[in-house]
Design a protein around this motif. Structure first.
Motif, PDB file in Angstrom:
ATOM      1  N   ALA A  53       2.112   6.740  -3.671  1.00 25.03           N
ATOM      2  CA  ALA A  53       1.518   5.870  -2.652  1.00 25.03           C
ATOM      3  C   ALA A  53      -0.003   5.921  -2.665  1.00 25.03           C
ATOM      4  CB  ALA A  53       2.040   6.253  -1.266  1.00 25.03           C
ATOM      5  N   TYR A  54      -0.556   7.044  -3.090  1.00 26.30           N
ATOM      6  CA  TYR A  54      -2.014   7.213  -3.103  1.00 26.30           C
ATOM      7  C   TYR A  54      -2.659   6.694  -4.377  1.00 26.30           C
ATOM      8  CZ  TYR A  54      -1.137  10.344   0.807  1.00 26.30           C
ATOM      9  OH  TYR A  54      -0.731  10.864   2.010  1.00 26.30           O
ATOM     10  N   VAL A  55      -1.976   6.817  -5.500  1.00 24.83           N
ATOM     11  CA  VAL A  55      -2.620   6.521  -6.781  1.00 24.83           C
ATOM     12  C   VAL A  55      -2.075   5.278  -7.476  1.00 24.83           C
ATOM     13  CG1 VAL A  55      -3.285   8.914  -7.194  1.00 24.83           C
ATOM     14  CG2 VAL A  55      -1.056   8.116  -8.009  1.00 24.83           C
ATOM     15  N   ASN A  56      -0.851   4.861  -7.152  1.00 22.31           N
ATOM     16  CA  ASN A  56      -0.279   3.676  -7.783  1.00 22.31           C
ATOM     17  C   ASN A  56       0.908   3.191  -6.960  1.00 22.31           C
ATOM     18  OD1 ASN A  56       0.890   1.733  -9.524  1.00 22.31           O
ATOM     19  ND2 ASN A  56       0.007   2.766 -11.306  1.00 22.31           N
ATOM     20  N   PRO A  57       0.654   2.499  -5.842  1.00 19.47           N
ATOM     21  CA  PRO A  57       1.757   2.085  -4.970  1.00 19.47           C
ATOM     22  C   PRO A  57       2.755   1.152  -5.643  1.00 19.47           C
ATOM     23  CG  PRO A  57      -0.330   1.099  -4.280  1.00 19.47           C
ATOM     24  CD  PRO A  57      -0.658   2.142  -5.284  1.00 19.47           C
ATOM     25  N   THR A  58       2.295   0.347  -6.597  1.00 19.83           N
ATOM     26  CA  THR A  58       3.242  -0.529  -7.298  1.00 19.83           C
ATOM     27  C   THR A  58       4.289   0.290  -8.031  1.00 19.83           C
ATOM     28  OG1 THR A  58       1.616  -2.305  -7.535  1.00 19.83           O
ATOM     29  CG2 THR A  58       3.450  -2.294  -9.100  1.00 19.83           C
ATOM     30  N   ARG A  59       3.856   1.394  -8.658  1.00 22.18           N
ATOM     31  CA  ARG A  59       4.808   2.276  -9.318  1.00 22.18           C
ATOM     32  C   ARG A  59       5.699   2.984  -8.308  1.00 22.18           C
ATOM     33  NH1 ARG A  59       1.494   5.744 -13.480  1.00 22.18           N
ATOM     34  NH2 ARG A  59       2.661   7.411 -12.477  1.00 22.18           N
ATOM     35  N   ALA A  60       5.160   3.312  -7.141  1.00 17.01           N
ATOM     36  CA  ALA A  60       5.979   3.941  -6.098  1.00 17.01           C
ATOM     37  C   ALA A  60       7.136   3.019  -5.717  1.00 17.01           C
ATOM     38  CB  ALA A  60       5.127   4.260  -4.874  1.00 17.01           C
ATOM     39  N   TRP A  61       6.812   1.756  -5.495  1.00 20.90           N
ATOM     40  CA  TRP A  61       7.881   0.804  -5.147  1.00 20.90           C
ATOM     41  C   TRP A  61       8.844   0.624  -6.308  1.00 20.90           C
ATOM     42  CZ3 TRP A  61       8.428   0.490  -0.340  1.00 20.90           C
ATOM     43  CH2 TRP A  61       7.357   0.345   0.540  1.00 20.90           C
ATOM     44  N   ARG A  62       8.331   0.623  -7.544  1.00 21.25           N
ATOM     45  CA  ARG A  62       9.209   0.441  -8.697  1.00 21.25           C
ATOM     46  C   ARG A  62      10.174   1.616  -8.834  1.00 21.25           C
ATOM     47  NH1 ARG A  62      12.511  -2.514 -10.460  1.00 21.25           N
ATOM     48  NH2 ARG A  62      13.478  -1.720 -12.355  1.00 21.25           N
ATOM     49  N   ASP A  63       9.679   2.828  -8.557  1.00 21.20           N
ATOM     50  CA  ASP A  63      10.563   3.998  -8.604  1.00 21.20           C
ATOM     51  C   ASP A  63      11.720   3.839  -7.626  1.00 21.20           C
ATOM     52  OD1 ASP A  63      10.502   6.291 -10.281  1.00 21.20           O
ATOM     53  OD2 ASP A  63       8.511   6.782  -9.589  1.00 21.20           O
ATOM     54  N   LEU A  64      11.410   3.468  -6.396  1.00 16.69           N
ATOM     55  CA  LEU A  64      12.458   3.314  -5.391  1.00 16.69           C
ATOM     56  C   LEU A  64      13.393   2.163  -5.740  1.00 16.69           C
ATOM     57  CD1 LEU A  64      10.321   3.911  -2.169  1.00 16.69           C
ATOM     58  CD2 LEU A  64      12.022   5.463  -3.155  1.00 16.69           C
ATOM     59  N   ARG A  65      12.812   1.068  -6.216  1.00 17.00           N
ATOM     60  CA  ARG A  65      13.622  -0.102  -6.543  1.00 17.00           C
ATOM     61  C   ARG A  65      14.565   0.203  -7.713  1.00 17.00           C
ATOM     62  NH1 ARG A  65      13.387  -6.217  -6.323  1.00 17.00           N
ATOM     63  NH2 ARG A  65      11.930  -6.202  -4.580  1.00 17.00           N
ATOM     64  N   ALA A 133      -4.815   1.101   2.607  1.00 14.80           N
ATOM     65  CA  ALA A 133      -5.946   1.707   1.901  1.00 14.80           C
ATOM     66  C   ALA A 133      -6.205   1.029   0.555  1.00 14.80           C
ATOM     67  CB  ALA A 133      -5.696   3.195   1.679  1.00 14.80           C
ATOM     68  N   HIS A 134      -5.244   0.250   0.079  1.00 11.82           N
ATOM     69  CA  HIS A 134      -5.364  -0.373  -1.240  1.00 11.82           C
ATOM     70  C   HIS A 134      -5.674  -1.866  -1.152  1.00 11.82           C
ATOM     71  CE1 HIS A 134      -3.729   3.273  -3.187  1.00 11.82           C
ATOM     72  NE2 HIS A 134      -2.917   3.318  -2.154  1.00 11.82           N
ATOM     73  N   GLY A 135      -5.793  -2.432   0.044  1.00 17.28           N
ATOM     74  CA  GLY A 135      -6.159  -3.835   0.166  1.00 17.28           C
ATOM     75  C   GLY A 135      -5.018  -4.729   0.611  1.00 17.28           C
ATOM     76  N   ALA A 136      -5.370  -5.984   0.912  1.00 19.44           N
ATOM     77  CA  ALA A 136      -4.422  -6.943   1.482  1.00 19.44           C
ATOM     78  C   ALA A 136      -3.253  -7.233   0.549  1.00 19.44           C
ATOM     79  CB  ALA A 136      -5.156  -8.235   1.832  1.00 19.44           C
ATOM     80  N   ALA A 137      -3.521  -7.314  -0.749  1.00 15.79           N
ATOM     81  CA  ALA A 137      -2.438  -7.618  -1.684  1.00 15.79           C
ATOM     82  C   ALA A 137      -1.388  -6.514  -1.678  1.00 15.79           C
ATOM     83  CB  ALA A 137      -2.995  -7.801  -3.102  1.00 15.79           C
ATOM     84  N   CYS A 138      -1.841  -5.284  -1.536  1.00 11.57           N
ATOM     85  CA  CYS A 138      -0.913  -4.157  -1.504  1.00 11.57           C
ATOM     86  C   CYS A 138      -0.068  -4.178  -0.228  1.00 11.57           C
ATOM     87  CB  CYS A 138      -1.684  -2.853  -1.612  1.00 11.57           C
ATOM     88  SG  CYS A 138      -0.626  -1.410  -1.857  1.00 11.57           S
ATOM     89  N   VAL A 139      -0.675  -4.595   0.878  1.00  8.98           N
ATOM     90  CA  VAL A 139       0.072  -4.705   2.140  1.00  8.98           C
ATOM     91  C   VAL A 139       1.155  -5.761   2.011  1.00  8.98           C
ATOM     92  CG1 VAL A 139      -0.087  -5.299   4.575  1.00  8.98           C
ATOM     93  CG2 VAL A 139      -1.852  -3.866   3.519  1.00  8.98           C
ATOM     94  N   ALA A 140       0.817  -6.887   1.394  1.00  9.19           N
ATOM     95  CA  ALA A 140       1.809  -7.947   1.204  1.00  9.19           C
ATOM     96  C   ALA A 140       2.944  -7.473   0.311  1.00  9.19           C
ATOM     97  CB  ALA A 140       1.132  -9.180   0.595  1.00  9.19           C
ATOM     98  N   GLU A 141       2.599  -6.765  -0.764  1.00  8.84           N
ATOM     99  CA  GLU A 141       3.620  -6.198  -1.647  1.00  8.84           C
ATOM    100  C   GLU A 141       4.524  -5.244  -0.873  1.00  8.84           C
ATOM    101  OE1 GLU A 141       3.585  -3.797  -5.876  1.00  8.84           O
ATOM    102  OE2 GLU A 141       2.263  -3.070  -4.278  1.00  8.84           O
ATOM    103  N   ALA A 142       3.921  -4.425  -0.022  1.00 10.24           N
ATOM    104  CA  ALA A 142       4.688  -3.427   0.726  1.00 10.24           C
ATOM    105  C   ALA A 142       5.695  -4.080   1.662  1.00 10.24           C
ATOM    106  CB  ALA A 142       3.734  -2.524   1.509  1.00 10.24           C
ATOM    107  N   ARG A 143       5.297  -5.152   2.320  1.00 12.53           N
ATOM    108  CA  ARG A 143       6.235  -5.846   3.225  1.00 12.53           C
ATOM    109  C   ARG A 143       7.404  -6.436   2.439  1.00 12.53           C
ATOM    110  NH1 ARG A 143       4.765  -6.832   8.526  1.00 12.53           N
ATOM    111  NH2 ARG A 143       6.309  -8.507   8.571  1.00 12.53           N
ATOM    112  N   THR A 144       7.100  -6.998   1.273  1.00 10.50           N
ATOM    113  CA  THR A 144       8.162  -7.566   0.435  1.00 10.50           C
ATOM    114  C   THR A 144       9.142  -6.489  -0.009  1.00 10.50           C
ATOM    115  OG1 THR A 144       6.707  -9.322  -0.371  1.00 10.50           O
ATOM    116  CG2 THR A 144       8.628  -8.794  -1.727  1.00 10.50           C
ATOM    117  N   GLU A 145       8.603  -5.345  -0.422  1.00 12.98           N
ATOM    118  CA  GLU A 145       9.457  -4.254  -0.884  1.00 12.98           C
ATOM    119  C   GLU A 145      10.281  -3.659   0.253  1.00 12.98           C
ATOM    120  OE1 GLU A 145      10.062  -3.454  -3.919  1.00 12.98           O
ATOM    121  OE2 GLU A 145       8.543  -4.710  -4.870  1.00 12.98           O
TER     122      GLU A 145
END
Length: 450
Positions: A53-65, A133-145
């Protein structure tokens, strides 16, 4: 890369932790370690996501997915998802032993039939919390995930609450020590004593773990004979959970597992709130209180003022004091007297901080052997959350510093010698690295709504 303001010493640890997670990234998921655990593990994926979540949230979501893409139709999330590019002999017991049928988009033999503690809702909530902490695009990604994960997380909880209630008590039972995550803990000894140890199974099924790490740090051959026997019994019953207490030799209500089950409901309440599901959020909070009440009543030993595992088949409590009995501290609705008793146990000569995996004063205590004594970062991370939930902030900070000092001095090992701090088990271990990132960031546990 986002990182909090840290000292030079902490920056060095931050960078080394991030490198471990990069090293263990497979392109689709993170493995716990390259040599010893070359597939994806369930509760490892949750702990790893917390750090990512701190260094690569996209990978965090991919791990869970990627983990939940292997969810069974009945809602169970398998404790291992097998990498199809890894050879059968590179891990034991591999896909051929489990012989899981195909389901959904998953091919046959793609996972095991066991589960692990359902920490994933908490992980998803933590990744979402840090998205801003990573910006608006990351927040949007987080809601989708979150929206994708939510129904799957609910199905996981429902499977455990309904199909795994072997004792009819409202608690989930584990059907194998591996499901607890605390494989060879003394908490299971009395139940395993009644399970035959067929040593011929190890001639048919050769262990891989002792070929790549020190056998003195792993479960014994006798342990493994019982483990494989339990796997085959559950497999040959079609991985059915019907009448578990009558037909399967291991059905145990673990205080750690069920505390995580309740904590998951609290995290789901937060997630449901973000998704605008107010009624569902209330239901999750109610469910967390119900599980907490049963843990408090059924797994509490008033004579020793400790939480213990209970055999769902015989009704007997384990005599062993283990770190799993400290994890109900995570529950905000735990009665104050029981929370205080856990803190007394932690402060006693039996445990101390960082907490070992088992009672230091017990005859079964082993400084090297896996969950029978060594210090593990992940359960201490959970204990720290419990300390914060119940207002023990000074000791939570003491524990945070001790864990970081342990890893900085000895490396990102799987577990650590409880007296010398020597790193044991697999080096470059993912959840140790991931949780170091969270401990360095020093984010407090959320104050769950009750």
């Amino acid at each position: 890369m986002y990182a909090p303001a840290v000292s030079d010493l902490s920056a060095e640890l931050w960078q080394s932790a991030a490198r471990v997670l990069d090293l263990n990234w497979s392109g689709d998921h993170t493995v716990p370690s390259r040599r010893l655990y070359p597939h994806q593990w369930s509760w490892d994926a949750a702990f790893i996501a917390v750090g990512l979540a701190y260094v690569n949230p996209t990978r965090a979501w991919r791990d869970l997915r990627s983990l939940f893409e292997a969810q069974w139709p009945d809602g169970r999330v398998p404790h291992i998802v097998f990498d199809p590019d890894t050879a059968e002999d590179d891990y034991f017991p591999g896909p051929g032993v489990w012989n899981v049928p195909a389901y959904g988009r998953r091919r046959a033999r793609s996972s095991t039939g066991l589960v692990q503690p359902p920490l994933h809702a908490l992980a998803a909530w933590e990744v979402y919390r840090h998205a801003s902490a990573h910006g608006a695009a990351c927040v949007a990604e987080a809601r989708t995930e979150l929206a994708w994960l939510y129904p799957r997380l609910v199905a996981q909880q429902e499977y455990l609450a309904e199909r795994r209630d072997a004792g009819g008590t409202g608690l989930a039972a584990i059907v194998h020590p591996w499901e607890s995550g605390l494989d060879n803990s003394p908490a299971w000894d009395t139940v395993l004593d009644a399970v035959p140890a067929d040593m011929s199974l190890l001639e048919l099924h050769r262990r891989r773990d002792v070929a790549v790490t020190d056998a003195a740090q792993r479960p014994t051959d006798e342990d493994y004979a019982r483990y494989i026997g339990l796997v085959l019994n559950y497999r040959d019953g079609g991985y059915s959970d019907t009448e578990l207490a009558q037909r399967h030799p291991f059905a145990v209500e673990c205080p750690g597992f069920n505390s995580i089950l309740a904590t998951a409901e609290l995290a789901l309440a937060q997630i449901a709130g973000v998704l605008g599901r107010t009624t569902d959020a209330r239901r999750h909070r109610d469910r967390a209180r119900e599980i907490t009440a049963v843990v408090s009543r059924r797994l509490w030993d008033p004579d020793t003022r400790t939480f213990r595992a209970r055999d769902a088949r015989t009704g007997r409590l384990s005599p062993a004091r283990c770190v799993s009995g400290l994890l109900p501290l995570m529950l905000p609705d735990l009665p104050a007297g029981q929370a205080d008793a856990i803190m007394t146990e932690i402060r006693s000569e039996r445990f101390g901080l960082p907490a070992p995996s088992a009672d230091r004063t017990a005859p079964s205590f082993d400084t090297h052997r896996y969950w029978r004594g060594p210090i593990w970062i992940n359960v201490n991370w959970l204990l720290r959350r419990g300390m914060q939930v119940h207002g023990h902030h000074g000791e939570a900070e003491e524990l945070r510093r001790a864990l970081l000092r342990l890893v900085h001095e000895h490396g990102h090992y799987e577990y650590f010698h409880p007296e010398t701090g020597q790193g044991l088990g697999a080096p470059a271990f993912s959840w140790t690295a991931a949780l170091c990132l969270d401990l360095l960031a020093d984010r407090s546990a959320p104050a769950y709504a009750r």
